[in-house]
Design an enzyme around this catalytic site. Sequence first.
Site, PDB file in Angstrom:
ATOM      1  N   HIS A 359      73.199 -17.873  57.905  1.00  8.07           N
ATOM      2  CA  HIS A 359      73.308 -16.437  57.681  1.00  8.07           C
ATOM      3  C   HIS A 359      72.152 -15.850  56.883  1.00  8.07           C
ATOM      4  O   HIS A 359      72.206 -14.666  56.524  1.00  8.07           O
ATOM      5  CB  HIS A 359      74.619 -16.110  56.953  1.00  8.07           C
ATOM      6  CG  HIS A 359      75.827 -16.166  57.828  1.00  8.07           C
ATOM      7  ND1 HIS A 359      76.264 -15.095  58.576  1.00  8.07           N
ATOM      8  CD2 HIS A 359      76.690 -17.182  58.085  1.00  8.07           C
ATOM      9  CE1 HIS A 359      77.350 -15.441  59.247  1.00  8.07           C
ATOM     10  NE2 HIS A 359      77.617 -16.703  58.979  1.00  8.07           N
ATOM     11  N   LYS A 547      76.654  -1.407  51.544  1.00  8.92           N
ATOM     12  CA  LYS A 547      76.449  -2.847  51.758  1.00  8.92           C
ATOM     13  C   LYS A 547      76.232  -3.492  50.394  1.00  8.92           C
ATOM     14  O   LYS A 547      76.103  -2.798  49.391  1.00  8.92           O
ATOM     15  CB  LYS A 547      75.272  -3.120  52.682  1.00  8.92           C
ATOM     16  CG  LYS A 547      73.988  -2.418  52.295  1.00  8.92           C
ATOM     17  CD  LYS A 547      72.897  -2.634  53.330  1.00  8.92           C
ATOM     18  CE  LYS A 547      73.125  -1.817  54.566  1.00  8.92           C
ATOM     19  NZ  LYS A 547      73.660  -2.557  55.691  1.00  8.92           N
ATOM     20  N   ARG A 548      76.184  -4.812  50.373  1.00 13.11           N
ATOM     21  CA  ARG A 548      75.932  -5.526  49.119  1.00 13.11           C
ATOM     22  C   ARG A 548      74.616  -5.054  48.501  1.00 13.11           C
ATOM     23  O   ARG A 548      73.632  -4.808  49.203  1.00 13.11           O
ATOM     24  CB  ARG A 548      75.875  -7.029  49.426  1.00 13.11           C
ATOM     25  CG  ARG A 548      75.682  -7.938  48.241  1.00 13.11           C
ATOM     26  CD  ARG A 548      76.007  -9.375  48.651  1.00 13.11           C
ATOM     27  NE  ARG A 548      75.234  -9.785  49.824  1.00 13.11           N
ATOM     28  CZ  ARG A 548      74.039 -10.369  49.761  1.00 13.11           C
ATOM     29  NH1 ARG A 548      73.464 -10.593  48.597  1.00 13.11           N
ATOM     30  NH2 ARG A 548      73.419 -10.744  50.865  1.00 13.11           N
ATOM     31  N   LYS A 553      67.909  -5.419  50.933  1.00  9.38           N
ATOM     32  CA  LYS A 553      68.637  -4.366  51.659  1.00  9.38           C
ATOM     33  C   LYS A 553      68.084  -2.979  51.332  1.00  9.38           C
ATOM     34  O   LYS A 553      68.410  -1.998  51.987  1.00  9.38           O
ATOM     35  CB  LYS A 553      70.131  -4.460  51.356  1.00  9.38           C
ATOM     36  CG  LYS A 553      70.746  -5.757  51.900  1.00  9.38           C
ATOM     37  CD  LYS A 553      72.223  -5.859  51.616  1.00  9.38           C
ATOM     38  CE  LYS A 553      72.810  -7.188  52.076  1.00  9.38           C
ATOM     39  NZ  LYS A 553      72.955  -7.300  53.544  1.00  9.38           N
ATOM     40  N   THR A 655      76.680  -6.323  59.931  1.00  5.97           N
ATOM     41  CA  THR A 655      77.814  -5.889  60.744  1.00  5.97           C
ATOM     42  C   THR A 655      78.220  -4.469  60.385  1.00  5.97           C
ATOM     43  O   THR A 655      78.864  -3.799  61.179  1.00  5.97           O
ATOM     44  CB  THR A 655      79.026  -6.828  60.565  1.00  5.97           C
ATOM     45  OG1 THR A 655      79.321  -6.970  59.172  1.00  5.97           O
ATOM     46  CG2 THR A 655      78.759  -8.194  61.162  1.00  5.97           C
ATOM     47  N   LYS A 659      79.724  -1.233  62.713  1.00  6.20           N
ATOM     48  CA  LYS A 659      80.922  -0.440  62.398  1.00  6.20           C
ATOM     49  C   LYS A 659      80.591   1.045  62.360  1.00  6.20           C
ATOM     50  O   LYS A 659      81.341   1.886  62.874  1.00  6.20           O
ATOM     51  CB  LYS A 659      81.504  -0.896  61.061  1.00  6.20           C
ATOM     52  CG  LYS A 659      82.050  -2.302  61.072  1.00  6.20           C
ATOM     53  CD  LYS A 659      82.257  -2.838  59.651  1.00  6.20           C
ATOM     54  CE  LYS A 659      82.443  -4.356  59.699  1.00  6.20           C
ATOM     55  NZ  LYS A 659      82.042  -5.017  58.468  1.00  6.20           N
TER      56      LYS A 659
END
Length: 816
Positions: A359, A547-548, A553, A655, A659
């Site tokens: 991952h 998100k985290r 990110k 993901t 969504k």
Amino acid sequence: MGYQNMTEEQIAQSIVSKLQRHYGCELADATPNQIYQAVASTVRDEIMQRRSESRGVRKETKSKKLYYLSAEFLVGRALHNNMIALTNERNYQEAFRKLGIDKSLIFEQEPEPGLGNGGLGRLAACFLDSLSALKLPAMGCTIRYEYGLFRQKIVDGYQVEMPDNWLDNGNLWEIARPDQAVEVYFGGIVEQYVDGIGRTRFRQTGGYTVEAVPYEMPVLGYDSTMVNMLRTWSARSPKTIDMPSFNRGEYVRAVEQKELAEVISKVLYPEDNHAAGKELRMKQQYFFSSASVQHAVKDFIKVHGREWDLFSDKVAIHINDTHPGMAIPELMRILIDEQGLDWDRAEDIARKTCAYTNHTVLQEALERWPEEMVERLLPRIYMILKELNEHLCKKLWEVYTGQWERIGRMAIIGYGQVHMANLCVSMCHSVNGVSQIHADILRRQTFHDFYLIEPDRFLGITNGITHRRWLVQANPGLSGLVDDAIGDTWRKHPERLIDLLPFADDRAFREKFDFVKCRNKQALAAYLRRRQGVQLDTCHIFDVQAKRMHEYKRQLLNALSILMLYDRIDRDPSFDFHPVTFLFGAKAAPGFYRAKLIIRLINAIAQMVAKHPRAAKLIKVVFLENYCVSAAEVLMPATEVSEQLSTAGKEASGTGNMKFMMNGAVTIGTMDGANVEIFQSVGKDNIYIFGLSAEEVERGYATYRASAIFETNADVRRALTMLIDGTLSPDNPHLFQELYHALLFGDGGGMADPYFVLKDLPDYHRCRQHLMKDYDDREKWLSMAVRNVASSGVFSSDRTIAEYNQKIWHLKPLEL
């Protein structure tokens, strides 16, 4: 005969009866939590009746079973999801109406299981949903974390971690299985002995054991009697109290062993920047891996006897990231030490049974354990790892003769560390990435040396999400609109969402779509007003990054662009655009200082914007406290712009992007992870792409100079200067200096701006302004949004699981 759903009368009668029998009260006197318990018990009864109808079919048919091992299963609340899986939501809602029950109030009573954190755990939960929907026999396996990760509070702009006491009132959905508890061994020494028939055997002595007690949560297949189980393991000490110590008045010592054992299942991802934290993490990972493999072997023997040649044909063990990697040597330990198999046969079975999903390509996220710690805590496992490493290095020497450094990089044990990714790659029959670009990076970079030897083992299987939770449950308005347009076949066959594509050009449908989005924005506004006292203007664009919190990110990229907008508003009274609300949802790891500082920065920007008379009319910045699955279920249907900003080549898949897309948000993002496939699915005119490619990022490590952007771009320079000139924090002008220095000068001798924030910032800012202009062309925007929904069926986890099954597991659907 097929199972019949309960009628609305039966449901109402069950709720009233349970209140009377369990709590001795009538509906009018019941608390909201008592009503929740009565409703959830009724749903659970329906599920368990279905379970009883399908129970035993797998054993009777001797079908292959999957054990999906993951450190996280971010399952979310179960009540509403289970009502949908029963396809009986309408009868429940009618029963609620007749009884005067507010369903939203009841749903809010359910605690959210603290079994996961981010995309890894949510993916695992979606996979279980799809495995059940496709009638594939499987069991999810993880730890029953008593306190989850943490409950996030924002205090004076800072993240504060609070205990997440999600089990305070128990968990109605789980079933305790103390009769199936197993022992997990730590410490001690390994003794060699010869058994009765002359074989050399090994046993571990002198250490201590921890009991792994299983609890099971049912996962019902949509419109089916198929029920798989999520098995969570709770740590319990075999010795509850040391009575001699207690009788001497040494009360702390009397329970010390119990507390030390049971801490294993207390918290998800304990901080590991110290030795004790590292030890606890490794204990956790071996604990649930060992317990799960022990159960899998016992179940195999119960169904098939000791026909070990059948094991890999009847059992699949899937290792979701490296956390459960100890399952590999544990399976070998059981086969050799407990079942008497020889080494070669045990190794062959383990390799054919285990598969691995990677991952991450971030080196710091590829787990390594100190060799000394593994040897001390898991001495028998260490022996097996050493022998596996010797066998691997001999094979590698035949291929890469004389290339010591290369072999050292690929070794399971090297340079004083146990490399879990190398263990998984060398010992699993299948290794897959979770998007096509990610799989390509694994082949070309991360595991290139392994790929050259056995290229056929490396696959790319793009992640997916369960549309039943993220569209049917989370967005009933849009689901109903889709049903009216194309029928409800898509609920079982999500690929049929593509039938919605012609409606992107239908003005009447677009108007209905816009109305649904507006209602969802109002629902989010009410949710945030209730939870945080925040007022949202639903006429604003709702632009979301959830998100985290991590540097790659790039929430910082988003924040700097907002500063550039603010600066332009402040300098140019004529500058105008459609008002926008920027929403952030993220948790930072407790020990990740820079990530927590970015949260503080976002909240400082929010405060600064709110005080500016003109900027406050055009911009609002909101940080969602304690972002979780239930918050996402309200946020995603309301979102219009989905921010997917990871540095190209760093996000394995994502993901959240799927969504948001499925709920009609338009993506702005880099060509990274599954964004690449979203781009291919919706077409270039229905997504906003900016920034460097993965290849350009890779080349940029040798040539990129962040200070050049600062020196040549005045807009970027002014935004960065706000970090250090007191604009954002007048009382503490140096508060964000660390972020400023990391972007321009690096830290600890490292590269400045290693995630290329400043490099991509000008292009991102231009792209964002282009998007905001397009939003005012309502027909164009709504057409884009509808095309995103119509193109999202390929990202259903049903498709993902079917692909895993075809390429890796080879399970047969049960005929129920």
